[in-house]
Design an enzyme around this catalytic site. Structure first.
Site, PDB file in Angstrom:
ATOM      1  N   HIS A  80      -2.797   6.201   4.832  1.00 51.01           N
ATOM      2  CA  HIS A  80      -1.345   6.307   5.037  1.00 51.01           C
ATOM      3  C   HIS A  80      -0.847   7.668   4.539  1.00 51.01           C
ATOM      4  CE1 HIS A  80      -1.340   2.190   6.146  1.00 51.01           C
ATOM      5  NE2 HIS A  80      -0.709   1.632   5.121  1.00 51.01           N
TER       6      HIS A  80
ATOM      7  N   CYS B 121       0.829  -1.216   0.000  1.00 53.66           N
ATOM      8  CA  CYS B 121       0.000   0.000   0.000  1.00 53.66           C
ATOM      9  C   CYS B 121       0.862   1.265   0.000  1.00 53.66           C
ATOM     10  CB  CYS B 121      -0.945  -0.003   1.186  1.00 53.66           C
ATOM     11  SG  CYS B 121      -0.259  -0.641   2.705  1.00 53.66           S
TER      12      CYS B 121
HETATM   13  C1  2RA Z   1       0.698  -2.255   6.719  1.00 53.29           C
HETATM   14  N1  2RA Z   1       1.576  -2.036   4.477  1.00 53.29           N
HETATM   15  O1  2RA Z   1       0.352  -1.049   6.611  1.00 53.29           O
HETATM   16  C2  2RA Z   1       1.294  -2.977   5.543  1.00 53.29           C
HETATM   17  C3  2RA Z   1       0.389  -4.082   5.060  1.00 53.29           C
HETATM   18  N2  2RA Z   1      -0.918  -3.624   4.756  1.00 53.29           N
HETATM   19  O2  2RA Z   1       0.570  -2.923   7.753  1.00 53.29           O
END
Ligand code: 2RA
Length: 350
Positions: free
Chosen positions: A253, A138
């Site tokens: 994120h 991601c």
């Molecule tokens: C996380 N990128 O954010 C890793 C897996 N989704 O935990």
């Protein structure tokens, strides 16, 4: 088109079903959700409020891709972790379906394309050699979708990336842990510092560790942020220094990115290039800046990569700094998986 969604009851699997329900993939006829035995028989159409009639959940142990009733399976989207992808993915591909895998299982394999449709769609011009296409991590997807338009300004030489990753990246357990430990702290308690989904309690805290760390102290997530962009951008010598941090954010994120080019660049040119890029929402200084809750507040916004705080490095005319935010369940996984599948359906080989 007959589709299996492996890991259908997880956060990404659910998002995939909702995208299929919204018509993100034309021609869907049969949807077979597959999940753990505990979920066998669940009616996800009702549970998730879908219009799309999906079949009752099939237990993973009972899902046999070679079975007669799955002979017409065209596509299988995996979001159930690397071990299940490693074990089941090749069997599903061998039975004739295209496997689009959200796990890390095959990402760095030479004969498996690591696909971001907005960046390297050419990797899906022919059927993948093993019938498997990998969805990048991601935090990688949002990074390369922000970098790709900037390649018009100059060649990328070095990245320094700090990622601030939401609890939803840790799945349902991650979300549950954030909620329970936050309530405990707000009630005056102190969650035990016992090993957990995030290694340490996340409530009102920052955890600079996502995934196990190697002997050099570099985490799995930081390795992904270095090696995956190199493969996707076809820049094997790109220098990348990454720090991945788990933050007490539910979803979305964020990344602070420092980019060094091979020539002088300006923030104004970068903003223009990002504004012209499909799937990117660029913010000028007078437009504020993206934040996870706002970015994840609508389907439209969750489908975009948001880039703000675009500014010069005062000590290096060849470097810029950016702030990149995206919905890690949508852009970072489910939407990219469905977009890869759509690339395949629009090709001549599927
Ligand atoms: C996380 N990128 O954010 C890793 C897996 N989704 O935990």
């Amino acid at each position: 088109m007959n589709i299996a969604v492996i890991g259908a009851t997880g956060v990404v699997g659910k998002q995939c079903l909702q995208l299929l329900d919204a018509g993100a993939l034309p021609g869907v006829e049969r949807v077979i959700p597959v999940a753990s035995g505990r979920s066998a028989g669940r009616d996800l159409t009702a549970e998730y409020g879908l219009d799309l009639k999906v079949e009752p959940v099939v237990a993973l142990a009972d899902f046999d891709p070679a079975a007669a009733d799955l002979a017409g399976l065209d596509l299988a989207i995996f979001s159930a972790g690397a071990p299940i992808s490693l074990e089941l993915g090749p069997k599903v591909a061998a039975a004739g379906a295209l496997v689009v895998d959200n796990s890390s299982a095959f990402r760095m394999e030479d004969d498996v394309p690591l696909v971001v449709p907005q960046v390297n769609p050419h990797t899906m011009a022919t059927r993948p050699a093993r019938g498997i296409a990998s969805v990048p991590n991601c935090s990688t997807i949002q990074l390369v979708r922000a970098l790709h338009p900037l390649r018009a300004l100059g060649n990328l030489e070095r990245l320094v990336v700090a990622s601030y990753q939401a609890a939803s990246g840790g799945g349902l357990r991650g979300l549950e842990e954030l909620a329970s430990t936050s309530r405990e702290v707000l009630d005056g308690g102190e969650p035990a510092e016992t090993p957990s989904r995030f290694g340490r309690t996340l409530a009102f805290n920052l955890v600079p560790e996502i995934g196990l760390r190697d002997d050099a102290g570099i985490s799995h997530e930081e390795h992904k942020l270095r090696r995956e962009p190199r493969k996707i951008l076809d820049l094997p010598a790109l220098r990348v220094a990454a720090t991945a941090v788990r933050v007490p954010v539910v979803n979305g994120h964020s990344e602070a990115v420092h980019i060094t080019f091979d020539r002088p660049v300006t923030a104004a040119d970068a903003l223009d290039a990002l504004r012209a890029a499909p799937g990117v929402r660029a913010y000028g200084e007078d437009e504020g800046y993206p934040r996870p809750r706002q970015v994840c507040s609508s389907v439209e916004s969750s489908s975009l990569v948001h880039v703000g705080r675009i500014r010069a490095d005062l000590d290096d005319p060849c470097s810029l700094l950016l702030w990149v935010v995206a919905d890690n369940l949508m852009v970072g996984a489910a939407l990219t998986a469905v977009e890869i599948a759509r690339l395949a359906t629009e090709s001549t080989w599927m």
